[in-house]
Design an enzyme around this catalytic site. Structure first.
Site, PDB file in Angstrom:
ATOM      1  N   LYS A 144       0.842  -1.198   0.000  1.00  0.00           N
ATOM      2  CA  LYS A 144       0.000   0.000   0.000  1.00  0.00           C
ATOM      3  C   LYS A 144       0.873   1.243   0.000  1.00  0.00           C
ATOM      4  O   LYS A 144       1.883   1.304   0.709  1.00  0.00           O
ATOM      5  CB  LYS A 144      -0.922   0.022   1.230  1.00  0.00           C
ATOM      6  CG  LYS A 144      -1.925   1.193   1.210  1.00  0.00           C
ATOM      7  CD  LYS A 144      -2.917   1.089   2.345  1.00  0.00           C
ATOM      8  CE  LYS A 144      -2.339   1.583   3.664  1.00  0.00           C
ATOM      9  NZ  LYS A 144      -3.335   1.512   4.764  1.00  0.00           N
TER      10      LYS A 144
ATOM     11  N   GLU B 287      -1.962  -5.464   8.269  1.00  0.00           N
ATOM     12  CA  GLU B 287      -1.086  -4.356   7.886  1.00  0.00           C
ATOM     13  C   GLU B 287       0.255  -4.477   8.598  1.00  0.00           C
ATOM     14  O   GLU B 287       0.306  -4.531   9.829  1.00  0.00           O
ATOM     15  CB  GLU B 287      -1.712  -3.004   8.220  1.00  0.00           C
ATOM     16  CG  GLU B 287      -0.800  -1.841   7.816  1.00  0.00           C
ATOM     17  CD  GLU B 287      -1.398  -0.470   8.084  1.00  0.00           C
ATOM     18  OE1 GLU B 287      -1.177   0.439   7.266  1.00  0.00           O
ATOM     19  OE2 GLU B 287      -2.088  -0.306   9.105  1.00  0.00           O
TER      20      GLU B 287
END
Length: 359
Positions: A164, A317
């Site tokens: 990301k 994440e």
């Protein structure tokens, strides 16, 4: 097992250096300001957790809030759900949000850590699950072309199947320039997601989103103000790219409002803001009910345990906010997070480093 009671609480504020500052379209997080929490019990176990205050300006107020909460939890049984109910009742009139929510979530996490240690189980097993490798994505910043491509290349070489990056540069053309440079590195086998960090108006989010549709983006995150659920729903309706949000939901009730508004295709609650492990479990039930793929937001050590028991678990994440002060219990290999059989959530302070970074 005898009844375990909370006998005290210790909190410390640290400001930890980051390998890469977290640059976003709306500001830069240059360091990692953390409040470290140690929950003491009469069972010779200590629960550890931390909360992230985003800015050093919030460190002392958050620290003080945690310390003030000792009077509420001291003497209580080590029962996170009972603690959650007590906190909810105590703060009903002023609202359990903001720094109050952050502090109480930190205590909730520490209580779950202590409870798992008392049972000599990893937290994931206490929650009824089993430790297993979790698919993870490498989370980067608004890094421009040169650093962005370097970090993307490092992630791909480390085996990550998803990366990301944060965008929201001055022009759409520059957003596209950065995205295309990163796509040259990630190719077709590694997903690329983008995060606008609430930086766009709804019309501009649609304009930029339409331009990104041809670039193979896997999700567009918080394209507009996080509390504008109708705006997110409008953007979602207009775009072919899935919309991701959730890191700024303060509690499961806010998540429910977003879901009812059809504001997102994916969800990613923040363990601290959603209300700790107890809040996450409630959010996980909402995600399951609405078939929403559920990812995590920071707090990677604790998040691995709760994501592993979430029915719609998607991606963990990877963003290390605590590296200098934590023993590396959680390991990343071949794009997956691996956590072993250590009791609790795997939080172990490096006390010498903590001492260096105390505020």
């Amino acid at each position: 097992m005898e009844d375990i009671q909370i006998t005290g609480l210790r909190a410390r504020a640290v400001n930890v250096p980051l390998q890469y500052p977290v640059k976003t379209a709306v500001g830069t997080v240059a360091t990692s300001p953390l409040v470290l929490i140690d929950l003491l019990t009469n069972a010779n176990v200590i629960g550890h957790a931390y909360v992230f205050t985003y800015t050093p300006l919030a460190l002392k107020p958050t620290l003080q809030m945690v310390e003030e909460l000792e009077a509420l939890v001291k003497g209580m049984p080590l029962s996170p759900h009972d603690i959650d109910r007590a906190v909810t009742a105590r703060f009903r009139l002023i609202g359990n949000t903001g720094i109050v929510r952050m502090a109480t979530a930190g205590i909730d996490m520490a209580a779950w850590d202590a409870k798992a240690k008392a049972h000599r189980l990893p937290l994931v097993e206490l929650l009824g699950g089993k430790a297993r490798p979790l698919a993870a994505y490498d989370s980067h910043s608004m890094d421009d072309v040169e650093l962005g491509t370097k970090r993307a290349r490092d992630a791909v070489e480390a085996g990550f199947k998803a990366v990301k990056t944060k965008i929201g540069y001055a022009t759409l053309d520059y957003d596209l320039k950065v995205v295309r440079a990163l796509k040259q590195v990630t190719g077709e086998t590694t997903q690329l997601m983008v995060d606008y960090n609430q930086g766009l108006s709804v019309p501009e989010a649609k304009r930029r989103g339409h331009a990104l549709e041809a670039e193979g983006i896997s999700w567009i995150e918080e394209p507009t103000l996080q509390h504008d659920y109708a705006g997110h729903a409008s953007i979602r309706e207009a775009l072919k790219i899935p919309v991701q949000m959730g890191e700024n939901w303060f509690g499961p009730d806010e998540m429910q409002k977003a879901v009812d508004s059809r504001a997102c295709d994916f969800c990613m609650p923040d363990l601290m803001k959603i209300g700790g492990v107890t809040g996450w479990l409630k959010a996980s039930a909402i995600a399951e009910q609405h078939s929403l793929p559920m990812s995590s937001h920071i707090f990677q050590e604790f998040s691995a345990h709760v994501l592993a028991v979430s029915p719609t678990a998607h991606l963990l994440e990877r963003m290390d906010l605590t590296g200098p002060i934590l023993e590396p219990v959680l390991q990343f290999k071949d794009g997956q997070a691996h956590f072993g059989n250590e009791a609790g959530a795997g939080i172990r302070w490096k006390e010498d480093a903590v001492s260096r970074f105390l505020v």
